[in-house]
Design an enzyme around this catalytic site. Structure first.
Site, short mmCIF file in Angstrom:
data_model
loop_
_atom_site.label_atom_id
_atom_site.label_comp_id
_atom_site.label_asym_id
_atom_site.label_seq_id
_atom_site.Cartn_x
_atom_site.Cartn_y
_atom_site.Cartn_z
N ASP A 58 57.26 53.72 34.50
CA ASP A 58 58.57 54.24 34.08
C ASP A 58 58.52 55.51 33.23
OD1 ASP A 58 59.83 52.20 35.43
OD2 ASP A 58 59.84 50.87 33.68
N ASP A 59 57.34 56.10 33.12
CA ASP A 59 57.30 57.39 32.43
C ASP A 59 57.88 58.50 33.30
OD1 ASP A 59 56.25 56.38 30.14
OD2 ASP A 59 54.21 57.09 30.46
N GLY A 60 57.94 58.21 34.60
CA GLY A 60 58.56 59.18 35.50
C GLY A 60 57.60 60.04 36.28
N LYS A 61 56.41 59.50 36.58
CA LYS A 61 55.43 60.29 37.32
C LYS A 61 55.91 60.63 38.73
CE LYS A 61 52.53 57.16 37.19
NZ LYS A 61 53.55 56.32 36.55
N ASN B 122 58.10 63.68 28.72
CA ASN B 122 59.27 63.52 29.58
C ASN B 122 60.42 62.82 28.83
OD1 ASN B 122 60.77 63.64 31.92
ND2 ASN B 122 59.83 61.81 32.83
N GLY C 36 4.66 13.91 52.51
CA GLY C 36 5.86 14.24 51.72
C GLY C 36 5.92 15.71 51.31
N SER D 267 6.97 18.53 52.95
CA SER D 267 8.24 19.21 53.23
C SER D 267 9.35 18.70 52.34
CB SER D 267 8.61 19.01 54.70
OG SER D 267 7.65 19.61 55.53
N SER E 266 -2.60 22.33 56.71
CA SER E 266 -3.75 23.20 56.41
C SER E 266 -4.99 22.39 55.99
CB SER E 266 -3.38 24.24 55.35
OG SER E 266 -2.70 23.66 54.26
#
Lengths: 631, 320
Positions: free
Chosen positions: A34-37, A165, A471, A473, A540
């Protein structure tokens, strides 16, 4: 008021530039709601005769239906382009408008005043030379004014017009205007804004927009338009060293290899020596192709294609430089304006774009947040949307850049959220935190230690070995999840799963088993190089192969975990029915049955799941990692 | 030095000889920015395409693309969404330009719409535009898997365009979400896309209509002769002059095509494109006329007027 009565300059023919070598002025308007830009911008468009008859007719009819001015022309409607904006009488998004007076062309970015849309203001300011800051004469300099002015100063805007303004609403009080001016000049002084022009206006009526107001005889300065037409904002980028961020390598055929880009600063001529950064290679300019044809030289702002006399490697993201070298670093300090609704997270990875280069980047630390009202530095751990802070960044690879104050093109960056793809922040580079000791630096090695630091962990391999069904995994998976909960970066390599992919071609002969282990060890080592904690779950069976895997890594990176569940227990569980098949002779060379398992002699951790639950085993491994400073 | 091939349009060309230097430097800055955008698009996207609408903005865009990648060819094809209601002169011009420049031209028509007999006279411009332009464009982009579509839209054209980004994100359904646009700072463009999403790219964002004409004049860019005044058969309908380009146009009782000296400020589907009375038969005359004009170019377009905010709505649905 109808538009037929309003013109403040003669409504004759449309304006056409007469004489001016001034470049187009890009400016941004900002101020509170509302500053009027929008009204001011609409008024500038209107008074500059940029509006055409059909647009004016549209404005007149829309002013009657959705206008907020009681049927008078509502100039804000000219710029509030989105339906939601017109309905709500507010500006949501930045709008770009074009107009020209007899003396100059203008591009104006009209930006919203709502706090939540501050990012749009920064956006509009990023390409502007000047800002018009609006304040309501009744309110003077307020928090939003400070916020916007601070963003403007961060974004390098040195020229500000303060438009005070609604002067009519304070009965054109010159003393009040002087007080607002004084207050703003103090703020500008703190921010280092070099040029401020304060002008009292009444935007809807056009006072001091194009024509000088007759209602404020005490003001003798320029009107908005007169000031914008005459202001000189040019910084001399052509005097700075030559910088060409390479955008695109043009290789239409074997005889042509051109490097395309827009010159960020400086000038270049055929025959000049250039260096490629960050590689540091040297070369000479052979040809310069510009949009207007082949030339002997080119300067800042031009989009050109260069060819080099020497054949050297140049790709997108590299920068061709001459004169003093640009900075190269993988650690930076920068200001951030946070844009995303999702708050900044230190330690999180974002994508950083700077010039034509892109790299992963982690916000190492937030040094401070800036309190908008007071400009004070505050302690903080995060930045919320629209907040401003100062951060240290760690980059995945070295970046060629300059400080933002020395040039926007090579000192600005954006951070992109890698998941949502939103633009999370805008950044302005302040300084390098780790100066390249040598400008001819071939490649800054982003090594394990850099990545480990980024991830805040010590990379390693957790090698789970043991019989089928022991066991491995299950525990590895549990550890993997636990690490994720702790915010650590891990990757699980499961022997069975790998045999569906990279090891699909391997069987179960001794040679193939050994190759299987070798490949997994190599992959795990690559993960460690990239800073990860690699979990390997693999039978392994042979000591020698596990030893090879250990040697592939540095001391302390290989953690052997023997899942030492006894054979009888494994066979009793037989989760995949493999022991039964093996006993029936359907699975030759099955470990533990007709092939030996060589138990580790000195594993880092031993776990017997007949004594320890999987959960307890998992916690024991995590405890080990903590005790040994991996986490 | 950029050997942009000459064309048969030379009779219509103007000369830039008397142009003032400052106009040239202004145009060179716009040119440099547009070329930068085109190169970013080529570098950052998997499969870009240039939307070629045959109009003056497309002519400028194509000219810039040729410059951006000279001496190579633009690394993307051209796509024309053909409604089958374009001016015949446009189609001839399109085919000749693609041939002369040796560019890959994809012409896409919404055959479903065609077989349903959708036309601008009986179905109204809103429905027709949706089926034959908006839906057709979406289908064409999906069909070829283009992830970036370069278009010639300018911010000065229309209010909702003024809010558009240079790199404008589209959802997988080609929707534009004007309230949730990515902020665009400096010359840095966020080009990230999720699967199915795409980008619309507007290299001429910061050009004005006058800039386009000045540049066409400066660079001798070939344009469709319909932009230049000539004697053409028109009928006056709904306050607009509509050219009777072929015998598909149903004449209403009492309508008799008249030969008038007219030209077009924008080009599209002939039943939806109003002509203006003019004697400007050369480019310099057009620029002169432009400067004195009191109406905007879109005034000649029927489709923007269907409802308030109609452009914003069409864009949200995937119209260019």
């Amino acid at each position: 008021m109808s538009y037929h009565e309003a013109p403040t300059i003669a409504a004759t023919d449309a304006p056409r530039l007469e004489q001016s070598d001034r470049p187009t002025l890009r400016f941004v308007t900002c101020g509170s709601v509302d500053d009027g830009k929008s009204t001011l911008v609409g008024r500038l468009l209107y008074d500059s005769k940029t509006l055409l008859d059909d647009q004016l007719d549209g404005l007149a009819s829309e002013s009657r239906t959705v206008g907020t001015t009681g049927g008078d022309l509502d100039f804000a409607l000219l710029v509030d382009g989105l339906q939601a904006e017109r309905e709500q009488g507010i500006t949501i998004d930045v709008a770009y408008r074009f107009f020209a007076t007899r003396l100059r062309r203008f591009i104006v970015a009209d930006t919203p005043g709502h706090a939540q849309y501050t990012r749009n203001m920064a956006t509009g300011a990023s390409n502007a030379d000047l800002a018009v800051v609006l304040v309501d004469a009744r309110k003077g300099v307020i928090t939003q004014t400070r916020r916007h002015s601070h963003i403007l100063s961060l974004l390098g805007i040195r020229h500000v017009v303060l438009a005070v303004n609604k002067m009519d609403l304070i009965r054109f009080d010159g003393d009040r205007f002087a007080a607002i001016t004084a207050e703003y000049l103090t703020l500008a002084g703190q921010l280092g804004t070099s040029q401020v022009q304060c002008i009292p206006v009444v935007a809807p009526d056009g006072d001091n927009i194009v024509a000088a107001s007759t209602r404020m005889p005490w003001y003798s300065g320029p009107t908005i338009t007169a000031y914008l037409e005459s202001v000189d904002v040019a910084g001399d980028v052509s005097q700075r060293p030559f910088r060409l961020p390479v955008q695109w390598v043009n290789r239409p055929h074997a005889d042509f290899r051109g490097f395309c880009g827009r010159i960020a600063s400086g000038t270049i001529a055929v025959g000049d020596a250039v260096r490629v950064q960050p590689s540091g290679h040297q070369a000479h300019v052979a040809r310069i192709l510009t949009p207007a044809g082949e030339c002997n030289h080119a300067g800042a702002g031009e989009s050109i294609t260069l060819t080099l006399a020497e054949e050297i490697d140049v790709s997108r993201g590299d920068v061709l430089t001459a004169g003093s070298a640009a900075e190269v670093s993988d650690q930076l300090a920068a200001h951030l304006v946070w844009f995303d609704d999702e708050a900044m997270v230190a330690g999180r990875r974002y994508l950083l774009k700077c010039g034509t280069a892109s790299t992963g980047a982690v916000i190492a630390t937030l040094k401070h947040r800036i309190a908008i009202d007071t400009m004070a530095q505050e302690c903080a751990t995060t930045l919320d949307v629209n907040e401003i802070g100062y951060v240290h960044l760690n980059l995945d690879r070295p970046l060629v850049f300059e400080a933002y104050r020395d040039g926007r093109e090579m000192g600005s960056f954006i951070l992109i959220d890698p998941i949502s793809h939103r633009t999370a922040a805008a950044g302005m580079i302040d300084i390098s935190l780790r100066r390249a000791t040598n400008i001819h630096w071939q490649r800054l090695a982003v090594d394990k230690s850099v990545r480990a630091r980024l991830k805040q962990q010590r990379p390693c391999v957790l090698w789970f070995t043991g019989l089928s069904g022991a066991g491995k995994s299950t525990i590895a998976d549990m550890v993997d999840r636990r690490l994720a909960e702790l915010g650590r970066h891990a990757a699980l390599l499961d022997g069975d799963n790998l045999r569906h992919g990279i090891n699909r071609d391997l069987g179960f002969s001794n040679a193939e088993r050994s190759e299987n282990v070798r490949r997994v060890a190599e992959i795990a080592a690559l993960f460690v190089d990239s800073g990860l904690i690699a979990l390997v779950a693999l039978i392994s069976p042979f000591r020698s192969e596990r030893e090879l895997a250990r040697r592939r890594l540095e001391v302390g990176e290989f953690i052997e975990i023997h899942v030492a569940t006894p054979l009888a227990e494994c066979e009793r569980r037989d989760p995949k029915g493999l022991y039964r098949k093996a006993r029936a002779g359907e699975l030759p060379a099955f470990t533990g049955i007709d092939q030996p398992y060589e138990a580790p002699l000195a594993p880092e951790i031993t776990i017997d799941t007949s004594e320890l639950s999987s959960e307890a085993a998992c916690e024991r491994i995590i405890r080990y990692l903590r005790e040994q400073n991996y986490l | 030095m950029l050997d942009v091939p000459s064309t048969a349009e030379s009779a219509h060309r103007g000369r830039a000889g008397g142009k003032q230097l400052h106009v040239t430097s202004h145009l060179r800055r716009l040119e440099a920015e547009s070329i930068h955008i085109l190169r970013e698009t080529a570098a950052e996207f998997r499969k870009p395409v240039m939307l070629y609408s045959i109009g003056k903005d497309s002519s400028v865009l194509l000219h810039l693309a040729i410059k951006a990648f000279h001496p190579g060819k633009p690394p993307f094809p051209l796509l024309h969404v053909d409604t089958t209601w374009k001016f015949r002169e446009m189609i001839r011009f399109r085919d000749r330009r693609a041939r002369e420049l040796g560019l890959d031209l994809i012409v896409h028509t919404n055959n479903d719409g065609l077989s349903q007999g959708i036309d601008p006279f009986t179905h109204g411009s809103a429905r027709y535009t949706d089926v034959m332009k908006t839906q057709a464009l979406r289908k064409a982009l999906d069909l070829h898997g283009f992830d970036a579509a370069i278009g010639g839209a300018r911010r000065d054209e229309e209010k909702s365009r003024a809010k558009e980004r240079v790199f404008s994100h589209r959802s997988a359904a080609h929707r534009w979400d004007p309230k949730n646009q990515r902020p665009e700072l400096w010359g840095l463009y966020n080009t990230m896309l999720a699967p199915g999403e795409s980008m619309r790219v507007f290299p001429l964002s910061n050009w004005t209509e006058l800039d386009v004409w000045d540049y066409i004049l400066l660079e001798d860019i070939p344009i469709v002769p319909l932009y230049l005044a000539a004697s053409r058969p028109v009928v006056e309908r709904g306050g607009a002059l509509i050219m009777v380009d072929d015998d598909r146009m149903p004449l209403q009782p009492g309508e008799e095509p008249q030969w008038r000296s007219v030209r077009f400020r924008t080009l599209g589907c002939y039943p939806l494109t109003g002509a203006t009375t003019s004697t400007a038969a050369t480019l310099p005359e057009i620029v002169q006329e432009m400067m004195a004009s009191r109406t905007s170019e879109r005034q000649g377009r029927m489709i923007d007027r269907d409802s308030p905010a109609s452009m914003e709505r069409k864009k949200a649905e995937g119209y260019f």
